[in-house]
Design a protein around this motif. Structure first.
Motif, short mmCIF file in Angstrom:
data_model
loop_
_atom_site.label_atom_id
_atom_site.label_comp_id
_atom_site.label_asym_id
_atom_site.label_seq_id
_atom_site.Cartn_x
_atom_site.Cartn_y
_atom_site.Cartn_z
N ALA A 1 54.81 65.22 38.59
CA ALA A 1 54.25 66.41 37.95
C ALA A 1 55.34 67.23 37.25
O ALA A 1 55.14 67.75 36.14
CB ALA A 1 53.53 67.27 39.00
N ALA A 2 56.50 67.34 37.88
CA ALA A 2 57.61 68.07 37.26
C ALA A 2 58.06 67.40 35.97
O ALA A 2 58.45 68.07 35.00
CB ALA A 2 58.78 68.17 38.24
N ALA A 3 58.01 66.05 35.93
CA ALA A 3 58.42 65.32 34.73
C ALA A 3 57.47 65.61 33.56
O ALA A 3 57.91 65.76 32.42
CB ALA A 3 58.47 63.83 35.02
N ALA B 1 53.89 61.71 28.25
CA ALA B 1 52.75 60.81 28.48
C ALA B 1 53.11 59.71 29.47
O ALA B 1 52.30 59.35 30.34
CB ALA B 1 52.29 60.20 27.16
N LEU B 2 54.32 59.18 29.37
CA LEU B 2 54.76 58.13 30.29
C LEU B 2 54.85 58.66 31.71
O LEU B 2 54.43 58.00 32.68
CB LEU B 2 56.11 57.57 29.83
N ALA B 3 55.40 59.86 31.87
CA ALA B 3 55.45 60.48 33.20
C ALA B 3 54.05 60.72 33.74
O ALA B 3 53.80 60.55 34.95
CB ALA B 3 56.22 61.80 33.13
N GLY B 4 53.12 61.08 32.86
CA GLY B 4 51.73 61.26 33.29
C GLY B 4 51.12 59.97 33.80
O GLY B 4 50.35 59.98 34.77
N ALA B 5 51.48 58.84 33.17
CA ALA B 5 50.99 57.54 33.66
C ALA B 5 51.52 57.26 35.06
O ALA B 5 50.80 56.72 35.92
CB ALA B 5 51.42 56.44 32.69
N GLY B 6 52.78 57.62 35.30
CA GLY B 6 53.34 57.44 36.64
C GLY B 6 52.62 58.30 37.67
O GLY B 6 52.35 57.84 38.80
N LEU B 7 52.29 59.53 37.29
CA LEU B 7 51.57 60.42 38.20
C LEU B 7 50.19 59.86 38.53
O LEU B 7 49.76 59.86 39.70
CB LEU B 7 51.45 61.81 37.57
#
Length: 386
Positions: A272-274, A361-367
């Motif tokens: 979430a921080a990312a 967007a990539l960090a959101g995919a990880g989340l």
């Protein structure tokens, strides 16, 4: 182990933030820089598992670590003396491939020793982060007056020191309790991991958040210089992020273990921080806002890294720990960040700081991948987590 991390991250503390500046000084375009930086990362889908299997064939863990340290030095020497794009890219590929493999190999050895001898894994790892800070600040100040070739000279010198230290000072930790496994047995353990859905989703979630740092690693120094921020301040910004990372490892990590916050929770917080960090970076924020955004590095990098190390260790049997950590590293510091880095070059050329939106967007995919893991971990492994 702390000494090895100090030397290893003394090299990466210069190569990560300043590689783009050095390659730009050699006349490379943004797209070419992206190719040079991405190639060894993308190739890790092959080189990572092969090097893990190769390393497990030795009797002592320090032997492949020392050999790869020497290969790292020789690769960067070639990059430094080459007079063509192809040779420079080849040398960088060799050096960066060895450097990338050394992180999980050193992590596995430290995990084994910390479990048996009772010290916290984050303590020697945090010493490496401290060296990263010193290297950031030192090189940033040096570049105010020294030629940019000081970057590659430093990386080579520290790589040679790493190889010598590994050979002369690391303890004789065995790879296996008995005789080293033969090649077929080592590949069989690797295959079991590849078909484990919980393990693969876990390392994807960690890898996506880690890979979202690609644009920052490759182009933050160039973007900040265009904003009028000096190389010295660039080094200080990178250093500040790592100082907060060290605080998380040395202060928060022991406290987290005492109160029982599990690695899944750590992964979700970091993810979430990312998303927040890279969304704000896409707006090309002023210098005063860059400081708190750099502080989020403690969550976007350190929290997700520690979560990944602990989840991988928890989800895999002891005889596959090297392969498991290498696969996790291959995905996060290899395939995903390689693709993100390759895309970052054209994104920088066309959109400037707007390239950070792709990282958000990539960090959101990880989340999104991490959220359902809580239930899967509890059901399939019988280990609940907050």
């Amino acid at each position: 182990m702390a000494l090895q991390y100090v030397l290893l991250f003394g090299a990466t503390g210069v190569s990560l933030p300043f590689a783009g500046l050095w390659l730009r000084a050699q006349g490379l375009s943004g797209a070419q820089i992206g190719v040079v930086l991405a190639a060894p990362m993308l190739a890790r889908i092959i080189t990572g598992p092969l090097l893990a299997v190769w390393a497990d064939g030795f009797r002592l863990r320090r032997t492949p670590i020392a050999l790869l340290g020497l290969v790292m030095a020789l690769g960067y020497v070639l990059a430094g003396v080459a007079d063509s794009f192809a040779l420079r890219a080849t040398g960088w590929f060799i050096g960066a491939t060895a450097m990338g493999a050394l992180v999980p190999l050193t992590d596995v050895m430290t995990l084994r020793l910390s479990t048996r001898q009772g010290f916290t894994f984050a303590l020697p790892r945090g010493m490496g982060s401290a060296a990263f800070v010193v290297a950031n600040i030192g090189m940033g100040m040096l570049l105010l007056t020294a030629p940019v070739d000081g970057i590659i000279v430093w990386i080579v010198a520290v790589s040679l020191a790493f190889a010598a230290s590994a050979l002369l000072t690391l303890p004789p930790e065995p790879v296996a309790d008995g005789e080293p496994l033969i090649g077929r047995q080592r590949f069989r353990g690797l295959g079991r991991l590849l078909v484990d859905p919980v393990f693969m989703v876990t390392i994807f979630a960690v890898g996506a958040v880690q890979a979202a740092h690609a644009f920052q690693y490759g182009f933050s120094a160039i973007l900040w210089k265009a904003q009028g921020i000096s190389e010295a301040v660039t080094g200080q910004l990178w250093a500040f992020g790592v100082v907060v990372e060290i605080a998380l490892m040395w202060i928060f990590e022991p406290w987290r273990r005492r109160i029982g916050i599990g690695p899944w929770s750590l992964l979700v917080i970091g993810s979430a921080a990312a998303v927040l960090r890279w969304s704000l970076m896409a707006l090309a924020p002023p210098l005063w806002l860059l400081w708190p955004l750099q502080a989020l590095h403690a969550l976007t990098f350190a929290a997700t890294f520690l979560a990944g190390i602990q989840l991988v260790d928890r989800l895999t049997p002891p005889d596959t720990h090297t392969a498991a950590q290498m696969l996790s590293s291959v995905l996060s510091a290899g395939v995903l960040i390689g693709l993100a880095t390759a895309v970052s070059g054209p994104l920088y050329d066309r959109y400037g700081a707007g390239g950070y939106w792709a990282m958000a967007a990539l960090a959101g995919a990880g989340l999104l991948a991490a959220i359902p893991l809580r239930g899967q971990l509890a059901r399939e492994r019988g280990r609940g987590d907050r």
